[in-house]
Design a protein around this motif. Structure first.
Motif, PDB file in Angstrom:
ATOM      1  N   THR A  27       1.123  -1.243   0.003  1.00 24.89           N
ATOM      2  CA  THR A  27      -0.068  -0.052  -0.188  1.00 24.89           C
ATOM      3  C   THR A  27       0.867   1.349   0.144  1.00 24.89           C
ATOM      4  OG1 THR A  27      -0.155   0.140   2.309  1.00 24.89           O
ATOM      5  CG2 THR A  27      -1.823  -1.134   1.378  1.00 24.89           C
ATOM      6  N   ARG A  28       2.246   1.129   0.256  1.00 19.99           N
ATOM      7  CA  ARG A  28       3.135   2.244   0.255  1.00 19.99           C
ATOM      8  C   ARG A  28       3.824   2.101  -0.953  1.00 19.99           C
ATOM      9  NH1 ARG A  28       3.275   5.844   3.827  1.00 19.99           N
ATOM     10  NH2 ARG A  28       2.943   5.402   6.056  1.00 19.99           N
ATOM     11  N   VAL A  29       3.695   1.239  -2.104  1.00 19.79           N
ATOM     12  CA  VAL A  29       4.424   1.030  -3.023  1.00 19.79           C
ATOM     13  C   VAL A  29       3.608   1.512  -4.432  1.00 19.79           C
ATOM     14  CG1 VAL A  29       5.635  -0.463  -4.645  1.00 19.79           C
ATOM     15  CG2 VAL A  29       5.936  -0.684  -1.980  1.00 19.79           C
ATOM     16  N   LEU A  30       2.206   0.703  -4.225  1.00 16.45           N
ATOM     17  CA  LEU A  30       1.646   0.926  -5.321  1.00 16.45           C
ATOM     18  C   LEU A  30       0.266   1.828  -5.302  1.00 16.45           C
ATOM     19  CD1 LEU A  30       0.872  -2.994  -6.110  1.00 16.45           C
ATOM     20  CD2 LEU A  30       2.552  -1.443  -7.385  1.00 16.45           C
ATOM     21  N   GLU A  31      -0.065   2.835  -5.987  1.00 19.92           N
ATOM     22  CA  GLU A  31      -0.786   3.467  -5.893  1.00 19.92           C
ATOM     23  C   GLU A  31      -2.213   3.004  -6.249  1.00 19.92           C
ATOM     24  OE1 GLU A  31      -1.426   7.249  -5.685  1.00 19.92           O
ATOM     25  OE2 GLU A  31       0.545   6.910  -4.685  1.00 19.92           O
ATOM     26  N   PRO A  32      -3.434   3.548  -5.566  1.00 20.96           N
ATOM     27  CA  PRO A  32      -4.553   2.883  -5.669  1.00 20.96           C
ATOM     28  C   PRO A  32      -5.126   2.377  -7.180  1.00 20.96           C
ATOM     29  CG  PRO A  32      -4.787   4.625  -4.112  1.00 20.96           C
ATOM     30  CD  PRO A  32      -3.631   4.599  -4.790  1.00 20.96           C
ATOM     31  N   GLY A  33      -5.503   1.433  -7.483  1.00 20.81           N
ATOM     32  CA  GLY A  33      -6.008   1.014  -8.828  1.00 20.81           C
ATOM     33  C   GLY A  33      -4.929   0.912  -9.896  1.00 20.81           C
ATOM     34  N   ALA A 115      -7.691  -4.040 -10.906  1.00 22.99           N
ATOM     35  CA  ALA A 115      -7.862  -2.678 -10.052  1.00 22.99           C
ATOM     36  C   ALA A 115      -8.335  -2.926  -8.546  1.00 22.99           C
ATOM     37  CB  ALA A 115      -8.745  -1.611 -10.882  1.00 22.99           C
ATOM     38  N   ARG A 116      -8.760  -3.906  -8.183  1.00 26.17           N
ATOM     39  CA  ARG A 116      -9.032  -4.086  -6.757  1.00 26.17           C
ATOM     40  C   ARG A 116      -7.985  -3.542  -5.647  1.00 26.17           C
ATOM     41  NH1 ARG A 116      -8.996 -10.319  -4.586  1.00 26.17           N
ATOM     42  NH2 ARG A 116      -6.945 -10.627  -4.744  1.00 26.17           N
ATOM     43  N   PRO A 117      -8.484  -3.150  -4.706  1.00 25.73           N
ATOM     44  CA  PRO A 117      -7.501  -2.724  -3.696  1.00 25.73           C
ATOM     45  C   PRO A 117      -6.412  -3.529  -2.990  1.00 25.73           C
ATOM     46  CG  PRO A 117      -9.695  -2.056  -3.015  1.00 25.73           C
ATOM     47  CD  PRO A 117      -9.686  -2.891  -4.111  1.00 25.73           C
ATOM     48  N   VAL A 118      -5.340  -3.346  -2.894  1.00 17.84           N
ATOM     49  CA  VAL A 118      -4.075  -3.980  -2.412  1.00 17.84           C
ATOM     50  C   VAL A 118      -4.648  -4.790  -0.927  1.00 17.84           C
ATOM     51  CG1 VAL A 118      -1.947  -4.528  -1.387  1.00 17.84           C
ATOM     52  CG2 VAL A 118      -2.515  -3.250  -3.584  1.00 17.84           C
ATOM     53  N   THR A 229      -4.601  13.122  -3.212  1.00 15.82           N
ATOM     54  CA  THR A 229      -4.107  13.810  -4.350  1.00 15.82           C
ATOM     55  C   THR A 229      -5.480  13.897  -5.090  1.00 15.82           C
ATOM     56  OG1 THR A 229      -3.561  11.911  -5.352  1.00 15.82           O
ATOM     57  CG2 THR A 229      -1.805  13.180  -4.157  1.00 15.82           C
ATOM     58  N   PRO A 230      -5.505  14.657  -6.097  1.00 17.52           N
ATOM     59  CA  PRO A 230      -6.799  14.636  -7.274  1.00 17.52           C
ATOM     60  C   PRO A 230      -6.958  13.144  -7.619  1.00 17.52           C
ATOM     61  CG  PRO A 230      -5.473  16.703  -7.459  1.00 17.52           C
ATOM     62  CD  PRO A 230      -4.765  15.743  -6.486  1.00 17.52           C
ATOM     63  N   SER A 231      -6.057  12.589  -8.204  1.00 21.07           N
ATOM     64  CA  SER A 231      -6.027  11.323  -8.762  1.00 21.07           C
ATOM     65  C   SER A 231      -6.715  10.176  -7.522  1.00 21.07           C
ATOM     66  CB  SER A 231      -4.628  10.893  -9.612  1.00 21.07           C
ATOM     67  OG  SER A 231      -3.643  10.580  -8.366  1.00 21.07           O
ATOM     68  N   ARG A 232      -6.286  10.399  -6.556  1.00 19.91           N
ATOM     69  CA  ARG A 232      -6.540   9.536  -5.399  1.00 19.91           C
ATOM     70  C   ARG A 232      -8.060   9.681  -5.150  1.00 19.91           C
ATOM     71  NH1 ARG A 232      -1.245   9.739  -1.157  1.00 19.91           N
ATOM     72  NH2 ARG A 232       0.020   8.350  -2.515  1.00 19.91           N
ATOM     73  N   PHE A 233      -8.507  10.992  -5.219  1.00 16.24           N
ATOM     74  CA  PHE A 233      -9.770  11.061  -4.895  1.00 16.24           C
ATOM     75  C   PHE A 233     -10.923  10.395  -6.072  1.00 16.24           C
ATOM     76  CE2 PHE A 233      -8.890  15.031  -2.577  1.00 16.24           C
ATOM     77  CZ  PHE A 233      -9.703  14.643  -1.415  1.00 16.24           C
ATOM     78  N   VAL A 234     -10.241  10.366  -7.271  1.00  9.87           N
ATOM     79  CA  VAL A 234     -10.928   9.832  -8.308  1.00  9.87           C
ATOM     80  C   VAL A 234     -11.039   8.257  -8.273  1.00  9.87           C
ATOM     81  CG1 VAL A 234     -11.092   9.336 -10.868  1.00  9.87           C
ATOM     82  CG2 VAL A 234     -10.646  11.518 -10.164  1.00  9.87           C
ATOM     83  N   LEU A 235      -9.955   7.691  -7.900  1.00  9.01           N
ATOM     84  CA  LEU A 235      -9.809   6.217  -7.686  1.00  9.01           C
ATOM     85  C   LEU A 235     -10.387   5.864  -6.676  1.00  9.01           C
ATOM     86  CD1 LEU A 235      -6.238   6.073  -8.944  1.00  9.01           C
ATOM     87  CD2 LEU A 235      -7.858   4.958 -10.055  1.00  9.01           C
ATOM     88  N   ARG A 236     -10.702   6.625  -5.406  1.00 11.53           N
ATOM     89  CA  ARG A 236     -11.435   6.113  -4.130  1.00 11.53           C
ATOM     90  C   ARG A 236     -12.853   5.937  -4.658  1.00 11.53           C
ATOM     91  NH1 ARG A 236     -13.376  10.173  -0.865  1.00 11.53           N
ATOM     92  NH2 ARG A 236     -13.809  11.484  -2.598  1.00 11.53           N
ATOM     93  N   ASN A 237     -13.182   6.583  -5.652  1.00 11.74           N
ATOM     94  CA  ASN A 237     -14.747   6.325  -5.932  1.00 11.74           C
ATOM     95  C   ASN A 237     -15.038   5.067  -6.570  1.00 11.74           C
ATOM     96  OD1 ASN A 237     -15.062   8.993  -5.549  1.00 11.74           O
ATOM     97  ND2 ASN A 237     -14.974   9.846  -7.460  1.00 11.74           N
ATOM     98  N   ARG A 238     -13.802   4.333  -6.821  1.00 14.02           N
ATOM     99  CA  ARG A 238     -14.512   3.081  -7.631  1.00 14.02           C
ATOM    100  C   ARG A 238     -14.599   2.015  -6.280  1.00 14.02           C
ATOM    101  NH1 ARG A 238      -9.282   2.478  -6.029  1.00 14.02           N
ATOM    102  NH2 ARG A 238      -8.181   0.298  -6.119  1.00 14.02           N
ATOM    103  N   VAL A 239     -13.952   2.408  -5.243  1.00 16.12           N
ATOM    104  CA  VAL A 239     -14.248   1.562  -4.010  1.00 16.12           C
ATOM    105  C   VAL A 239     -15.649   1.530  -3.221  1.00 16.12           C
ATOM    106  CG1 VAL A 239     -13.247   1.107  -1.461  1.00 16.12           C
ATOM    107  CG2 VAL A 239     -11.695   1.629  -3.267  1.00 16.12           C
ATOM    108  N   ILE A 240     -16.041   3.045  -3.573  1.00 15.95           N
ATOM    109  CA  ILE A 240     -17.454   3.274  -3.025  1.00 15.95           C
ATOM    110  C   ILE A 240     -18.337   2.636  -3.700  1.00 15.95           C
ATOM    111  CG2 ILE A 240     -19.173   5.155  -2.770  1.00 15.95           C
ATOM    112  CD1 ILE A 240     -16.969   7.065  -1.954  1.00 15.95           C
TER     113      ILE A 240
END
Length: 402
Positions: A27-33, A115-118, A229-240
């Motif tokens: 989770t410290r190495v790979l960005e979400p998604g 693209a599922r969460p680690v 970060t902006p990209s993390r907000f967008v990718l957070r939405n896939r989890v929701i």
């Protein structure tokens, strides 16, 4: 009715197996998604990916699909990762880490494929897997209108009162209103963040996030201390979208991030719903565009539950008040409609207007008289005062007639 609140037993960081520890490190190495990382995890497992990233550079060549510069960045991050420290920090603040293969992992997240969460970092006592089984996302604009805030709050309160978990992103506007609505009703709510779960973002929602963590769940893909970060907000939405049974968009302009959540939900086969607003409101334009497509219009919690709930959880039938004249037989109703509004009429005149025989008309007039719709004036008949006024309470209903 509230969802079960039996949380998982606390597990000390030292008790985590190597695969869980490796996923915490990733989770410290790979960005979400990160789909490249997802494919590597599928092929080598988390411990195998970390071994390749931290071992000799020649061995990391097995991690194909990315340029050398990007792979070098992964290696630098992997070298700095300290998963046991992160797990200890999480446990110290009452948090924990769940990932595929652990009992608390919600398997619907697997629908995200590569693209599922680690893994997910959590704060709060309830069991995430149990809560996710009966959850609905309520999302929308940050700069919402009072109408939007009211709809989000009442919708979330209604869902929470019926035992549904309200999931949102803890942002200003619709997200915050949805969380507050669920909390105010004593119900369940979960916030999915684009940062570390102990980071109060937005800062103005620090108190709200504390309340959510106290009775519900705060979760995210980023390890302790991570900032959004902006990209993390967008990718957070896939989890929701993946975590819940359906997504309701309350207010959204054409470029709203909440439409991203709706798009993810649709692609994952989840139900997509929208609350309509004024046609003149730019903050409803995105929702209306959804409703012109595959989204379903909803206006309250009962209508949402009818779509996402179990068989038989139906919204009440929507119809106007039943008037006494609605219960008349067709031939009696036709005679009633043939009477002029402002004066008495002879049965012959009524017969002509109703298109039936005079004897039939007289029989129906006496029936209507007994029900309180008409009264006799000499040789003529006229509507009663209640019938002329069109009031719901006719003479028939006041006297117990049908």
């Amino acid at each position: 009715m509230s969802p079960p609140e039996h949380g998982p037993s606390e597990q000390a960081p030292s008790e985590h197996g190597p695969e869980v520890v490796a996923r915490a490190a990733l989770t410290r190495v790979l960005e979400p998604g990160d789909e490249h990382g997802g494919r590597w995890l599928e092929r080598f497992g988390a411990a195998g990916v970390m071994r390749l990233l931290t071992g000799p550079e020649a061995e990391s060549g097995a991690l194909s699909g990315v340029r050398a510069e990007r792979l070098a960045g992964y290696r630098r991050r992997a070298a700095l990762a300290d998963p046991r420290r992160d797990l200890a920090l999480a446990a110290g603040s009452g948090g924990r880490f769940v990932c595929p293969g652990t009992a608390e992992w919600p398997t619907q997240l697997d629908d995200l494929g590569d693209a599922r969460p680690v893994g997910l970092w959590l704060r709060g006592g309830p069991d995430l897997r149990t809560w996710a089984l009966r959850s609905v996302a309520v999302v929308g604009a940050r700069a919402c209108t009072p109408y939007g805030a009211h709809m989000a709050q009442t919708l979330a309160a209604g869902l929470a009162e019926r035992g549904w978990v309200v999931v949102s992103g803890a942002a200003y506007g619709i997200d915050g209103a949805a969380h507050r609505g669920a909390l105010a009703s004593g119900g369940a709510t979960a916030a999915v963040l684009a940062c570390g779960v102990e980071v109060a973002y937005p800062r103005g929602h620090a108190g709200l996030l504390g309340r959510i963590a106290g009775s519900g769940l705060v979760l995210g893909e980023l390890p302790p201390g991570s900032h959004p970060t902006p990209s993390r907000f967008v990718l957070r939405n896939r989890v929701i979208a993946a975590l819940t049974r359906g997504t309701v968009v309350v207010e959204a302009a054409h470029r709203s991030g909440s439409l991203v959540t709706a798009r993810y939900a649709r692609e994952l086969g989840r139900l997509t719903m929208g609350v309509p607003g004024p046609a003149t409101s730019g903050l409803s334009s995105g929702v209306h565009e959804l409703l012109r497509g595959e989204a379903v219009l909803v206006s309250d919690a009962a209508e949402v539950i009818e779509l996402v709930g179990d068989m038989g959880e139906l919204a009440p039938e929507r119809r106007g008040p039943v008037l006494a004249r609605d219960l008349l037989r067709p031939d009696s109703a036709r005679v009633l409609e043939a009477l002029p509004a402002g004066r008495p009429a002879h049965p012959d005149e009524i017969s002509l207007a109703a298109g039936t025989g005079t004897d039939e008309v007289i029989g129906r007039l006496y029936e209507l008289h007994s029900l309180g719709f008409v009264e006799r004036q000499g040789d003529g008949w006229q509507l009663t005062r209640y019938t002329r006024g069109g009031e719901v309470e006719s003479g028939a209903t006041r006297r117990g007639g049908r």
